[in-house]
Design a protein around this motif. Structure first.
Motif, mmCIF file in Angstrom:
data_model
loop_
_atom_site.group_PDB
_atom_site.id
_atom_site.type_symbol
_atom_site.label_atom_id
_atom_site.label_comp_id
_atom_site.label_asym_id
_atom_site.label_seq_id
_atom_site.Cartn_x
_atom_site.Cartn_y
_atom_site.Cartn_z
ATOM 1 N N VAL A 66 0.844 -1.185 0.000
ATOM 2 C CA VAL A 66 0.000 0.000 0.000
ATOM 3 C C VAL A 66 0.884 1.241 0.000
ATOM 4 N N PHE A 67 0.591 2.202 -0.840
ATOM 5 C CA PHE A 67 1.212 3.522 -0.706
ATOM 6 C C PHE A 67 0.196 4.472 -0.097
ATOM 7 N N ARG B 83 5.113 4.571 -9.504
ATOM 8 C CA ARG B 83 4.146 3.816 -10.312
ATOM 9 C C ARG B 83 4.841 3.170 -11.492
ATOM 10 N N LYS B 84 5.786 3.917 -12.078
ATOM 11 C CA LYS B 84 6.498 3.381 -13.242
ATOM 12 C C LYS B 84 7.404 2.209 -12.850
ATOM 13 N N VAL B 85 8.158 2.386 -11.737
ATOM 14 C CA VAL B 85 9.055 1.307 -11.297
ATOM 15 C C VAL B 85 8.243 0.050 -10.978
ATOM 16 N N PHE B 86 7.154 0.204 -10.228
ATOM 17 C CA PHE B 86 6.345 -0.962 -9.873
ATOM 18 C C PHE B 86 5.683 -1.554 -11.126
ATOM 19 N N GLY B 87 5.187 -0.701 -11.998
ATOM 20 C CA GLY B 87 4.527 -1.165 -13.223
ATOM 21 C C GLY B 87 5.503 -1.915 -14.123
ATOM 22 N N ASP B 88 6.699 -1.334 -14.347
ATOM 23 C CA ASP B 88 7.692 -1.978 -15.216
ATOM 24 C C ASP B 88 8.097 -3.350 -14.688
ATOM 25 N N ASN B 89 8.063 -3.508 -13.371
ATOM 26 C CA ASN B 89 8.455 -4.792 -12.761
ATOM 27 C C ASN B 89 7.257 -5.679 -12.444
ATOM 28 N N LYS B 90 6.081 -5.273 -12.946
ATOM 29 C CA LYS B 90 4.844 -6.060 -12.764
ATOM 30 C C LYS B 90 4.569 -6.376 -11.294
ATOM 31 N N ARG C 38 12.426 -4.859 -3.936
ATOM 32 C CA ARG C 38 13.544 -5.225 -4.819
ATOM 33 C C ARG C 38 13.550 -4.343 -6.061
ATOM 34 N N ALA C 39 12.372 -4.156 -6.635
ATOM 35 C CA ALA C 39 12.259 -3.324 -7.841
ATOM 36 C C ALA C 39 12.709 -1.895 -7.537
ATOM 37 N N PHE C 40 12.328 -1.387 -6.366
ATOM 38 C CA PHE C 40 12.698 -0.021 -5.957
ATOM 39 C C PHE C 40 14.224 0.132 -5.842
#
Ligand code: MN
Ligand code: MN
Length: 456
Positions: A357-358, A382-389, A449-451
């Motif tokens: 949750v953000f 949003r982009k980092v989380f989206g790109d890493n699904k 991890r994606a972050f």
């Protein structure tokens, strides 16, 4: 937008990963029931993965991994990236202290043949939840000569446990008329510690028995309890919850659920361009105060020491490092509970199985006391989380003016860095046993991890 439940999206390989992360998480909860126990477990795991004590390290180069522990209650881990340190770090932060009952400094007394330890609760608790549950005692006792006894009683099957008594329902007609906030009062949260009188003692013989046992087991005197930190916590291990085993029920998930997923992401990250950092701190539940709380300079000092060992330290470069950093300040969120629907705004609530949750902001009474994350930074996340699904949700804590709460986010934001509140949704926050979704634990780990890998 209705998000698909994560359980419906996972393939077999991901489900295997999920079970592993959640098993390791439960083991972490069992190993760390206090901030001190968490720090020693974190050091154990970090050293096994190549981290060294910063103070023992010489010159640091990209790829090096170091940690700084402060008074055995807070810790910062760093993984040096290939980018310049002054370009900023990617920071994951969470807290490792949890609500509990602390022993007072003159805890032992006897009344009517029963021996008790007097306590003073720590953090926000509903006091009535702490009666008649099995309790354990964890902590340290330090003698005048500096030698220390580490205490943990109540976790092994063969250990005794402790309890706070409650009034029998048969005599409770008056008690049950009281408001819930005073039905059990803080001063009455004393734990029953013994009932067997010591032979030959005329007065307070049950308490004398306890003194004798403390001498035998720990070689301490009653006065040594003055310099002790003994924390009373629910006894027992973290367990899977639900017939489908989709949840975890355990003590201290606020905020070890975020601390563990941040730590695991940090330890499992093999290479970084921006320097990665994970700070796991004490005292959040009482306002981030003290030398081991987030308001202390220990973190800033640790980054200064780090810069000194990387080379080229100046005060200005230290300030730039902090100002150019980006952070997810992770703390638990209140998962939507259908039994208490009236305190939530369903449209802005978080739900089990929908990922970390953000919270753009936390706080109370018009966002008071919160950090308020910038739209530009949220867009990057949003982009980092989206790109890493990685699945995630955006929420607020409860209905407007239903209450509120703070985190460590605003403290780091004082350096001018980009900070957002994030974390995992739980049910029964601050109860002796809290409940979380395994899917959210796993997805938070993936998101962190994606972050560390991709946030710029
Ligand atoms: Mn918390
Ligand atoms: Mn809390």
């Amino acid at each position: 937008m209705e998000k698909e439940n994560l359980w419906l999206t996972y393939e077999a390989e991901q489900l295997e990963g999920l079970e592993k992360v959640c098993k390791d998480y439960r083991d972490f909860l069992d190993a760390g029931k206090t901030e001190r126990e968490c720090v020693s477990e974190i050091i154990r795991q970090a050293e096994a993965r190549g981290y060294r004590n910063l103070y023992a390290a010489e010159r640091l180069v990209p790829g090096d991994k170091v940690y700084v522990s402060w008074m055995e209650k807070s810790i910062a881990l760093f993984h040096i990236g290939t980018d310049n340190l002054e370009d900023g770090m990617n920071i994951l932060g969470a807290h490792i202290d949890s609500p509990r009952l602390d022993l007072k400094q003159n805890p032992l007394y006897e009344e009517s043949g029963l021996a008790y330890f007097d306590t003073h609760y720590y953090g926000g608790i509903k006091k009535y939840q702490w009666v008649t549950v099995p309790l354990a005692i964890h902590g340290v006792i330090v003698r005048k000569d500096g030698t220390k006894e580490v205490v943990s009683i109540g976790e092994k099957d063969t250990d005794p446990i402790f309890a706070v008594t409650d009034l029998l329902v048969h005599l409770s007609s008056k008690q049950l008329e009281k408001k819930a906030s005073v039905v059990v009062e803080g001063e009455n949260l004393d734990i029953l510690i013994g009932s067997r009188p010591l032979k030959g003692e005329e007065k307070d013989a049950a308490a004398a028995q306890i003194v004798k046992l403390l001498e035998e087991i720990y070689h301490i005197e009653k006065e040594d309890l003055m310099s002790a930190e003994l924390e009373v916590v629910p006894a027992g291990k973290a367990r899977e919850c639900g017939l489908d085993r989709s949840m975890i029920m355990a003590y201290g998930q606020d905020d070890r659920i975020c601390a563990y997923t941040s730590l695991a992401a940090m330890l499992d990250t093999e290479t970084v361009t921006r320097t990665a950092c994970c700070i796991l701190v004490d005292k959040e539940e009482i306002g981030s105060v003290g030398a081991t709380g987030m308001k202390s300079r220990f973190f800033e000092n640790a980054v200064a020491e780090l810069y000194d060992k990387v080379g080229g330290y100046t005060e200005l470069k230290l300030r730039r490092t902090l100002a150019h950093s980006t952070m997810i300040s992770s703390d638990v969120s209140a998962a939507y509970d259908p039994n208490y629907a009236d305190v939530y705004d369903k449209k802005s609530s978080c739900f089990f199985g929908k990922g970390p949750v953000f919270n753009k902001h936390t706080g109370s009474r018009g966002k008071g006391g919160s950090n308020d994350a910038n739209a530009e930074y949220i867009a990057k996340l949003r982009k980092v989380f989206g790109d890493n699904k990685v699945g995630f949700q955006m929420a607020e804590l409860g209905r407007i003016d239903a209450g509120g709460g703070g985190t460590i986010a605003f403290i780091l934001a004082e350096y001018g860095m980009e900070v957002i509140d994030g974390g995992v949704a739980i049910l029964c926050m601050h109860a002796p046993w809290e409940i979380a979704s395994k899917a959210d634990v796993y997805e938070a780990y993936r998101g962190y991890r994606a972050f560390l890998k991709d946030m710029k």
